[in-house]
Design a protein around this motif. Structure first.
Motif, PDB file in Angstrom:
ATOM      1  N   SER A  60      33.764  38.057  47.488  1.00 16.18           N
ATOM      2  CA  SER A  60      33.774  38.175  46.021  1.00 16.18           C
ATOM      3  C   SER A  60      34.570  39.402  45.590  1.00 16.18           C
ATOM      4  N   HIS A  61      34.398  40.490  46.320  1.00 12.34           N
ATOM      5  CA  HIS A  61      35.150  41.717  46.024  1.00 12.34           C
ATOM      6  C   HIS A  61      36.656  41.453  46.152  1.00 12.34           C
ATOM      7  N   ASN A  62      37.044  40.780  47.237  1.00  8.37           N
ATOM      8  CA  ASN A  62      38.459  40.480  47.462  1.00  8.37           C
ATOM      9  C   ASN A  62      39.026  39.581  46.364  1.00  8.37           C
ATOM     10  N   LYS A  63      38.240  38.590  45.932  1.00 11.20           N
ATOM     11  CA  LYS A  63      38.684  37.704  44.850  1.00 11.20           C
ATOM     12  C   LYS A  63      38.821  38.479  43.537  1.00 11.20           C
ATOM     13  N   GLY A  64      37.902  39.408  43.313  1.00 14.03           N
ATOM     14  CA  GLY A  64      37.975  40.249  42.118  1.00 14.03           C
ATOM     15  C   GLY A  64      39.225  41.115  42.111  1.00 14.03           C
ATOM     16  N   ASP A  72      43.769  39.285  35.252  1.00 12.70           N
ATOM     17  CA  ASP A  72      42.766  38.339  34.764  1.00 12.70           C
ATOM     18  C   ASP A  72      41.406  39.038  34.848  1.00 12.70           C
ATOM     19  N   PHE A  73      41.166  39.926  33.898  1.00 14.58           N
ATOM     20  CA  PHE A  73      40.010  40.813  33.957  1.00 14.58           C
ATOM     21  C   PHE A  73      38.682  40.098  33.738  1.00 14.58           C
ATOM     22  N   LYS A  74      38.681  39.039  32.935  1.00 12.91           N
ATOM     23  CA  LYS A  74      37.431  38.284  32.716  1.00 12.91           C
ATOM     24  C   LYS A  74      36.983  37.602  34.003  1.00 12.91           C
ATOM     25  N   THR A  75      37.910  37.007  34.730  1.00  8.93           N
ATOM     26  CA  THR A  75      37.576  36.376  36.006  1.00  8.93           C
ATOM     27  C   THR A  75      37.135  37.432  37.012  1.00  8.93           C
ATOM     28  N   ALA A  76      37.867  38.543  37.052  1.00  2.00           N
ATOM     29  CA  ALA A  76      37.542  39.635  37.975  1.00  2.00           C
ATOM     30  C   ALA A  76      36.123  40.150  37.721  1.00  2.00           C
ATOM     31  N   LEU A  77      35.759  40.222  36.467  1.00  5.47           N
ATOM     32  CA  LEU A  77      34.425  40.696  36.087  1.00  5.47           C
ATOM     33  C   LEU A  77      33.335  39.873  36.772  1.00  5.47           C
ATOM     34  N   GLY A  78      33.469  38.571  36.748  1.00  7.17           N
ATOM     35  CA  GLY A  78      32.487  37.691  37.393  1.00  7.17           C
ATOM     36  C   GLY A  78      32.414  37.921  38.893  1.00  7.17           C
ATOM     37  N   TYR A  79      33.573  38.050  39.523  1.00  5.36           N
ATOM     38  CA  TYR A  79      33.593  38.278  40.970  1.00  5.36           C
ATOM     39  C   TYR A  79      32.966  39.623  41.341  1.00  5.36           C
ATOM     40  N   PHE A  80      33.256  40.659  40.557  1.00  6.00           N
ATOM     41  CA  PHE A  80      32.691  41.973  40.870  1.00  6.00           C
ATOM     42  C   PHE A  80      31.182  42.012  40.626  1.00  6.00           C
ATOM     43  N   LYS A  81      30.709  41.249  39.640  1.00  8.14           N
ATOM     44  CA  LYS A  81      29.257  41.156  39.438  1.00  8.14           C
ATOM     45  C   LYS A  81      28.604  40.468  40.644  1.00  8.14           C
ATOM     46  N   GLN A  82      29.250  39.413  41.167  1.00  5.62           N
ATOM     47  CA  GLN A  82      28.738  38.755  42.376  1.00  5.62           C
ATOM     48  C   GLN A  82      28.722  39.737  43.548  1.00  5.62           C
ATOM     49  N   SER A  83      29.774  40.523  43.679  1.00  2.00           N
ATOM     50  CA  SER A  83      29.873  41.491  44.761  1.00  2.00           C
ATOM     51  C   SER A  83      28.773  42.546  44.647  1.00  2.00           C
ATOM     52  N   ALA A  84      28.574  43.062  43.445  1.00  2.00           N
ATOM     53  CA  ALA A  84      27.524  44.077  43.241  1.00  2.00           C
ATOM     54  C   ALA A  84      26.152  43.499  43.568  1.00  2.00           C
TER      55      ALA A  84
END
Length: 162
Positions: A60-64, A72-84
């Motif tokens: 998820s971190h890598n995808k973010g 694409d900050f909105k998409t990145a936001l979701g991935y970083f939340k998954q990572s956290a």
């Protein structure tokens, strides 16, 4: 407000020593079993396992990071939340990342994810959310320079706007 992606790579020297020891262990075992080509096989196995661990566990971190590079900050936001969330649930993976991920990063993945979430908030014009998150990061990780300087920047710009 779109900025270039900040890339900060702080290295943990004790982690580097651990990774070198793991690398030497791979080589020693490979030399024991494959004598003539053991060194080469040990190095190749170490590199393959390192790539596998660093691509699968923090996926998820890598995808973010990929989404941020594409702005694409909105998409990145979701991935970083998954990572956290992932590294909050599996804290031991993050705590022992020099062994579990063969990572020499000084900053843990959860801390990176939170900083990246706040960065995405800034990029999507959600400065108040970013400010709140940077304050939370500083409570959990008082030595986090990214949160400290970003929070100061947000406060400076919001003071000038008023």
């Amino acid at each position: 407000m779109s900025a270039n992606v900040p890339i900060v790579r702080q290295v943990s020297w004790p982690a580097i020593i651990i990774i070198i020891l793991v690398w030497l262990l791979f080589i020693t075992i490979a030399v024991f079993f494959f004598q003539k080509h053991g060194f080469f096989i040990g190095v190749v196995l170490f590199v393959l396992i390192t790539i596998l661990l660093q691509q699968t566990i923090p996926s998820s971190h890598n995808k973010g990071m990929k989404a941020i590079k594409q702005k694409d900050f909105k998409t990145a936001l979701g991935y970083f939340k998954q990572s956290a969330d992932y590294f909050t649930k599996y804290t031991w993976l993050d705590r022992y990342r020099s062994l579990t991920l063969l990572s020499a990063s000084k900053m843990c993945y959860r801390e990176m994810a939170l900083c990246n979430i706040a960065f995405c908030y800034v990029q999507t014009m959600e400065a108040e959310k970013a400010k709140t998150l940077y304050e939370q990061i500083l409570k959990e990780y008082p030595d986090n320079g990214i949160a400290y300087y970003s929070l100061n920047s947000i406060n400076t710009f919001s003071d000038k706007a008023n």
